[in-house]
Design an enzyme around this catalytic site. Structure first.
Site, short mmCIF file in Angstrom:
data_model
loop_
_atom_site.label_atom_id
_atom_site.label_comp_id
_atom_site.label_asym_id
_atom_site.label_seq_id
_atom_site.Cartn_x
_atom_site.Cartn_y
_atom_site.Cartn_z
N GLY A 40 -35.48 20.52 -59.61
CA GLY A 40 -35.21 19.04 -59.70
C GLY A 40 -36.25 18.23 -59.65
O GLY A 40 -37.48 18.51 -59.14
N THR A 41 -36.13 17.00 -60.21
CA THR A 41 -37.23 16.14 -60.45
C THR A 41 -36.91 14.93 -59.61
O THR A 41 -37.46 14.86 -58.66
CB THR A 41 -37.35 16.00 -61.77
OG1 THR A 41 -36.20 15.84 -62.63
CG2 THR A 41 -38.07 17.34 -62.69
N THR A 42 -36.60 13.76 -60.26
CA THR A 42 -37.07 12.48 -60.02
C THR A 42 -35.89 11.93 -59.26
O THR A 42 -34.86 11.76 -59.56
CB THR A 42 -37.26 11.42 -60.90
OG1 THR A 42 -38.32 12.31 -61.83
CG2 THR A 42 -37.90 10.12 -60.63
N LYS A 73 -28.53 15.96 -57.35
CA LYS A 73 -29.72 15.99 -56.33
C LYS A 73 -29.54 15.03 -55.30
O LYS A 73 -30.62 15.00 -54.40
CB LYS A 73 -30.95 15.48 -57.41
CG LYS A 73 -31.27 16.35 -58.36
CD LYS A 73 -32.40 15.88 -59.46
CE LYS A 73 -32.52 16.59 -60.61
NZ LYS A 73 -33.60 15.97 -61.67
#
Length: 279
Positions: A40-42, A73
């Site tokens: 997962g990122t931002t 997320k």
């Protein structure tokens, strides 16, 4: 089955340690495992008058491949807090579930809820327990935010892979696009934000992150996939309905058609008249 400690993670570690997120995978092969699992990122968060907002993009990547376009997320930790995940997605989701159980277990054993600082400390301990996997490339670095009922304000906490806990002021971002998101929030954030302004700012920040970071997903207008936005106030937490997020994202995208680099920050008071371009 006596509960013993008020920490469910400690209870699990004593009786079934193999179920802890950092131990589920056992010993992996030598070297980095980072490219073998979706990440997962931002995640971004910002405080405003009466609360705090957290938002996350929907893209998960595996190396240079988009592994999932609609991953979630941002999760409620309990009624007055939320956690956003960045890093190895599978371990991060398990850690969130353990954290949710940890807070519920404490409340049942002690008969009261943890303070916001206590919740932040419990999450730090869970991250510390994943240090072995982090050294193999499967790090989990969440962002935690909640409403402090004692101080009647929203607060934000960030972490490092060793479990170090740091309280952030006003706004923060984690993940691969965090540098760009935080840069956008530096220009857009105001201390007098109401809820709508804070939500618009975090969506703008995620757009800027996606504009410069390939691992961050922007609003997907064709598939109608938009950021997850979670609001927390003295009345509790709630996820902003997708229809409302979609309307905000549509306005952001429409504005970027005229000004690709996004809205300009408001001029400082006393710096002269506001030009049409600044408007």
């Amino acid at each position: 089955m006596a509960p013993g400690t008020s920490s469910f993670a400690d209870f699990l570690g004593d009786h079934a340690p193999e179920l802890l997120p950092g131990r589920r995978m056992g010993e992996g092969p030598a070297g980095s495992l980072g490219d073998l699992a979706p990440h997962g990122t931002t995640i971004v968060a910002a405080t405003y008058r009466g609360g705090v907002v957290m938002a996350g993009d929907r893209r998960a990547t595996m190396g240079n491949v988009i592994a999932q376009r609609d991953i979630q997320k941002v999760f409620p930790a309990d009624e007055y807090s939320a956690v956003g995940i960045a890093g190895a997605a599978g371990i991060a989701v398990e850690m969130v579930r353990l954290f949710q159980t940890e807070l519920e277990h404490y409340e049942k054993i002690e008969g009261t809820t943890l303070s916001l600082d206590g919740k932040a400390n419990r999450l730090a301990a869970l991250i510390r327990g994943n240090l072995g996997m982090a050294l193999q490339g499967l790090a989990v670095v969440p962002l935690f935010a909640g409403f402090d009922l004692d101080r009647q304000i929203g607060r934000i906490f960030s972490y490092d892979v060793t479990g170090g806990r740091y309280e952030e002021s006003s706004f923060h971002s984690v993940g691969s696009g965090s540098v760009f998101a935080r840069g956008a929030l530096k220009k857009l954030y105001r201390d007098d934000f109401e809820e709508s302004g804070a939500v618009s700012a975090v969506v703008q920040a995620l757009y800027d992150a996606a504009d410069d970071d390939s691992a961050t997903g922007g609003p997907d207008l064709t598939r109608r996939i938009f950021p997850v936005v979670h609001l927390i106030t003295a009345d509790g937490g709630r996820r902003l309905p997708d229809t409302e997020v979609a309307a905000i994202a549509d306005r952001v995208v429409a504005g970027r058609m005229e000004r690709p680099d996004g809205p300009h920050a408001e001029p400082l008071s006393g710096s002269g008249s506001t030009t049409e371009e600044q408007r």
